[in-house]
Design a protein around this motif. Structure first.
Motif, PDB file in Angstrom:
ATOM      1  N   UNK A  75       0.814  -1.217   0.000  1.00  0.00           N
ATOM      2  CA  UNK A  75       0.000   0.000   0.000  1.00  0.00           C
ATOM      3  C   UNK A  75       0.847   1.266   0.000  1.00  0.00           C
ATOM      4  N   UNK A  76       2.169   1.114   0.003  1.00  0.00           N
ATOM      5  CA  UNK A  76       3.037   2.287   0.137  1.00  0.00           C
ATOM      6  C   UNK A  76       3.506   2.845  -1.202  1.00  0.00           C
ATOM      7  N   UNK A  77       3.039   2.282  -2.321  1.00  0.00           N
ATOM      8  CA  UNK A  77       3.572   2.701  -3.627  1.00  0.00           C
ATOM      9  C   UNK A  77       3.281   4.180  -3.929  1.00  0.00           C
ATOM     10  N   UNK A  78       2.102   4.660  -3.531  1.00  0.00           N
ATOM     11  CA  UNK A  78       1.783   6.068  -3.764  1.00  0.00           C
ATOM     12  C   UNK A  78       2.713   6.986  -2.984  1.00  0.00           C
ATOM     13  N   UNK A  79       2.997   6.601  -1.722  1.00  0.00           N
ATOM     14  CA  UNK A  79       3.916   7.392  -0.905  1.00  0.00           C
ATOM     15  C   UNK A  79       5.333   7.342  -1.462  1.00  0.00           C
ATOM     16  N   UNK A  80       5.723   6.179  -1.999  1.00  0.00           N
ATOM     17  CA  UNK A  80       7.054   6.072  -2.617  1.00  0.00           C
ATOM     18  C   UNK A  80       7.156   7.013  -3.821  1.00  0.00           C
ATOM     19  N   UNK A  81       6.083   7.105  -4.594  1.00  0.00           N
ATOM     20  CA  UNK A  81       6.074   8.041  -5.721  1.00  0.00           C
ATOM     21  C   UNK A  81       6.264   9.476  -5.232  1.00  0.00           C
ATOM     22  N   UNK A  82       5.569   9.824  -4.159  1.00  0.00           N
ATOM     23  CA  UNK A  82       5.692  11.194  -3.625  1.00  0.00           C
ATOM     24  C   UNK A  82       7.102  11.464  -3.131  1.00  0.00           C
ATOM     25  N   UNK A  83       7.707  10.482  -2.451  1.00  0.00           N
ATOM     26  CA  UNK A  83       9.076  10.654  -1.952  1.00  0.00           C
ATOM     27  C   UNK A  83      10.057  10.776  -3.120  1.00  0.00           C
ATOM     28  N   UNK A  84       9.871   9.946  -4.142  1.00  0.00           N
ATOM     29  CA  UNK A  84      10.774   9.986  -5.300  1.00  0.00           C
ATOM     30  C   UNK A  84      10.728  11.353  -5.980  1.00  0.00           C
ATOM     31  N   UNK A  85       9.526  11.856  -6.193  1.00  0.00           N
ATOM     32  CA  UNK A  85       9.397  13.180  -6.817  1.00  0.00           C
ATOM     33  C   UNK A  85       9.979  14.270  -5.944  1.00  0.00           C
ATOM     34  N   UNK A  86       9.757  14.165  -4.627  1.00  0.00           N
ATOM     35  CA  UNK A  86      10.268  15.187  -3.708  1.00  0.00           C
ATOM     36  C   UNK A  86      11.791  15.189  -3.686  1.00  0.00           C
ATOM     37  N   UNK A  87      12.380  14.001  -3.604  1.00  0.00           N
ATOM     38  CA  UNK A  87      13.842  13.913  -3.553  1.00  0.00           C
ATOM     39  C   UNK A  87      14.466  14.428  -4.845  1.00  0.00           C
ATOM     40  N   UNK A  88      13.947  13.959  -5.962  1.00  0.00           N
ATOM     41  CA  UNK A  88      14.546  14.328  -7.253  1.00  0.00           C
ATOM     42  C   UNK A  88      14.416  15.828  -7.514  1.00  0.00           C
ATOM     43  N   UNK A  89      13.218  16.369  -7.358  1.00  0.00           N
ATOM     44  CA  UNK A  89      13.021  17.778  -7.694  1.00  0.00           C
ATOM     45  C   UNK A  89      13.691  18.708  -6.676  1.00  0.00           C
ATOM     46  N   UNK A  90      13.724  18.310  -5.405  1.00  0.00           N
ATOM     47  CA  UNK A  90      14.416  19.139  -4.411  1.00  0.00           C
ATOM     48  C   UNK A  90      15.910  19.204  -4.698  1.00  0.00           C
ATOM     49  N   UNK A  91      16.489  18.075  -5.066  1.00  0.00           N
ATOM     50  CA  UNK A  91      17.923  18.055  -5.382  1.00  0.00           C
ATOM     51  C   UNK A  91      18.213  18.847  -6.651  1.00  0.00           C
ATOM     52  N   UNK A  92      17.329  18.730  -7.632  1.00  0.00           N
ATOM     53  CA  UNK A  92      17.531  19.500  -8.872  1.00  0.00           C
ATOM     54  C   UNK A  92      17.388  21.002  -8.589  1.00  0.00           C
ATOM     55  N   UNK A  93      16.409  21.362  -7.759  1.00  0.00           N
ATOM     56  CA  UNK A  93      16.187  22.780  -7.438  1.00  0.00           C
ATOM     57  C   UNK A  93      17.360  23.372  -6.673  1.00  0.00           C
ATOM     58  N   UNK A  94      18.002  22.548  -5.851  1.00  0.00           N
ATOM     59  CA  UNK A  94      19.138  23.045  -5.063  1.00  0.00           C
ATOM     60  C   UNK A  94      20.416  23.123  -5.873  1.00  0.00           C
ATOM     61  N   UNK A  95      20.406  22.553  -7.061  1.00  0.00           N
ATOM     62  CA  UNK A  95      21.618  22.565  -7.893  1.00  0.00           C
ATOM     63  C   UNK A  95      21.774  23.914  -8.592  1.00  0.00           C
ATOM     64  N   UNK A  96      23.007  24.377  -8.756  1.00  0.00           N
ATOM     65  CA  UNK A  96      23.206  25.640  -9.495  1.00  0.00           C
ATOM     66  C   UNK A  96      22.898  25.517 -10.985  1.00  0.00           C
ATOM     67  N   UNK A  97      22.856  24.282 -11.494  1.00  0.00           N
ATOM     68  CA  UNK A  97      22.577  24.071 -12.914  1.00  0.00           C
ATOM     69  C   UNK A  97      21.479  23.011 -13.067  1.00  0.00           C
ATOM     70  N   UNK A  98      20.211  23.386 -12.828  1.00  0.00           N
ATOM     71  CA  UNK A  98      19.135  22.384 -12.868  1.00  0.00           C
ATOM     72  C   UNK A  98      18.894  21.784 -14.258  1.00  0.00           C
ATOM     73  N   UNK A  99      19.360  22.459 -15.304  1.00  0.00           N
ATOM     74  CA  UNK A  99      19.139  21.933 -16.654  1.00  0.00           C
ATOM     75  C   UNK A  99      20.200  20.960 -17.106  1.00  0.00           C
ATOM     76  N   UNK A 100      21.181  20.689 -16.231  1.00  0.00           N
ATOM     77  CA  UNK A 100      22.264  19.780 -16.596  1.00  0.00           C
ATOM     78  C   UNK A 100      21.798  18.332 -16.537  1.00  0.00           C
TER      79      UNK A 100
END
Length: 345
Positions: A75-100
């Protein structure tokens, strides 16, 4: 048994009939529904849109199929999706070059490692501690979105990154990248489970865990493996869903998708009691759900009624696949079958 009877008795007969009915109803309402056009070298149209929309659900449902085949549920697959999106986009947003491309690859790698840990945690609770799967995964179903909120700081993180956006809206070989990813994962899963012993081992654990263990099958390892695979597939689905909006919305990404995934598995003929499973059936079930959702919009039915129609489909398919109903249908056919007449010599 005639060829027609064999076709009618196939477990995918009624799901395919439901899919055909939905396509025909949509085509009657919108004659251009099945048309495929080429624009700027990319394919567009109703069938292509169904493939693209089905990608997220198919990824989640494939992992769910393997888990259910071992008598489990995740039953945790939806939460895993939310965590995956949060981790990936937060790390990209914190990068000085998000388009890399390197930044996006690093963010995806970090999210996959976290999904791996989540899958190991679920597998540990089920295979080692012995907690019921529905309870073990319910922990992360409720806590996972809180973790995602902590990662994003309670905000909806928005990012502009073309390489990451390509996962949801990009095209390759004229086809949507999301559909290609789901297709490759489907083919790889089918190849590994049907061309190696893994599929048989999964089914043996689902049919009789004690007997499989006495036969030398490492049931714990198999259960651990399917929960890890399910989490990784959900992580991929989270990438596509978050790339569609380019926003880490911890509250809405993957919300209730676990129910749609279970529904797709059930429609495809895989029993919730474990044992035999069908990846092709899961694919058909996914297409039925996606087409149903799209058809409701085309037919002008309020979107709020989608859940009602899904419930009707579940009830109808489950009744047709129920052993009691099938036994009574076979008994009815035997009573109505013509009695052979003996001809004197």
């Amino acid at each position: 048994m005639s060829a027609v009877q064999s076709v009618v008795r196939h477990r995918l007969f009624w799901p395919v009939v439901a899919l055909v009915v939905l396509v025909v109803a949509s085509t009657l309402k919108s004659p251009s529904f099945l048309e495929i056009a080429v624009r700027d070298g990319h394919l567009f149209g109703g069938p292509v849109d169904i493939l693209r929309r089905s990608s997220v659900l198919l990824l989640v449902a494939l992992g769910m199929t393997l888990v259910i085949a071992t008598r489990g549920i995740d039953l945790s697959v939806g939460a895993v999706m939310a965590i995956a999106g949060a981790v990936a986009l937060t790390q990209i947003a914190a990068s000085p070059n998000p388009g890399s491309l390197a930044t996006v690859a690093a963010a995806i790698g970090t999210a996959l490692v976290i999904a791996l840990v989540i899958g190991l945690f679920n597998g540990f609770l089920v295979a080692v501690v012995g907690i019921q799967p529905i309870i073990a995964t319910l922990v992360l179903m409720t806590a996972g979105r809180g973790i995602a909120m902590l990662i994003t700081g309670g905000n909806i993180t928005t990012v502009t990154s073309q390489p990451y956006k390509t996962l949801a809206s990009g095209y390759w070989l004229s086809l949507p990248v999301a559909a290609i990813i789901a297709g490759v994962v489907f083919a790889g899963t089918a190849l590994v489970t049907r061309r190696t012993a893994l599929g048989v081992l999964i089914e043996s654990v689902g049919i009789n865990p004690s007997a499989s263990r006495l036969a030398g099958v490492r049931a714990r390892t198999i259960i651990w493996t399917v929960y890890v695979v399910c989490a990784l597939f959900a992580c991929l689905a989270g990438f596509i869903r978050s790339a569609d909006t380019m926003a880490a919305d911890a509250n809405n990404i993957g919300l209730f998708i676990e129910l749609d995934a279970i529904l797709a598995v059930v429609i495809g003929g895989t029993s919730l009691a474990g044992g035999k499973f069908s990846l092709t059936g899961t694919l058909v079930g996914t297409l039925v759900i996606t087409t149903l959702t799209l058809s409701i919009t085309i037919l002008g039915i309020p979107a709020n009624a989608v859940s009602l129609f899904k419930a009707i489909v579940v009830i109808a398919v489950c009744l047709l696949q129920s052993p009691v109903v099938q036994h009574r249908m076979r008994a009815r056919r035997r009573r109505t079958a013509p009695v052979p007449v003996e001809v004197p010599a």
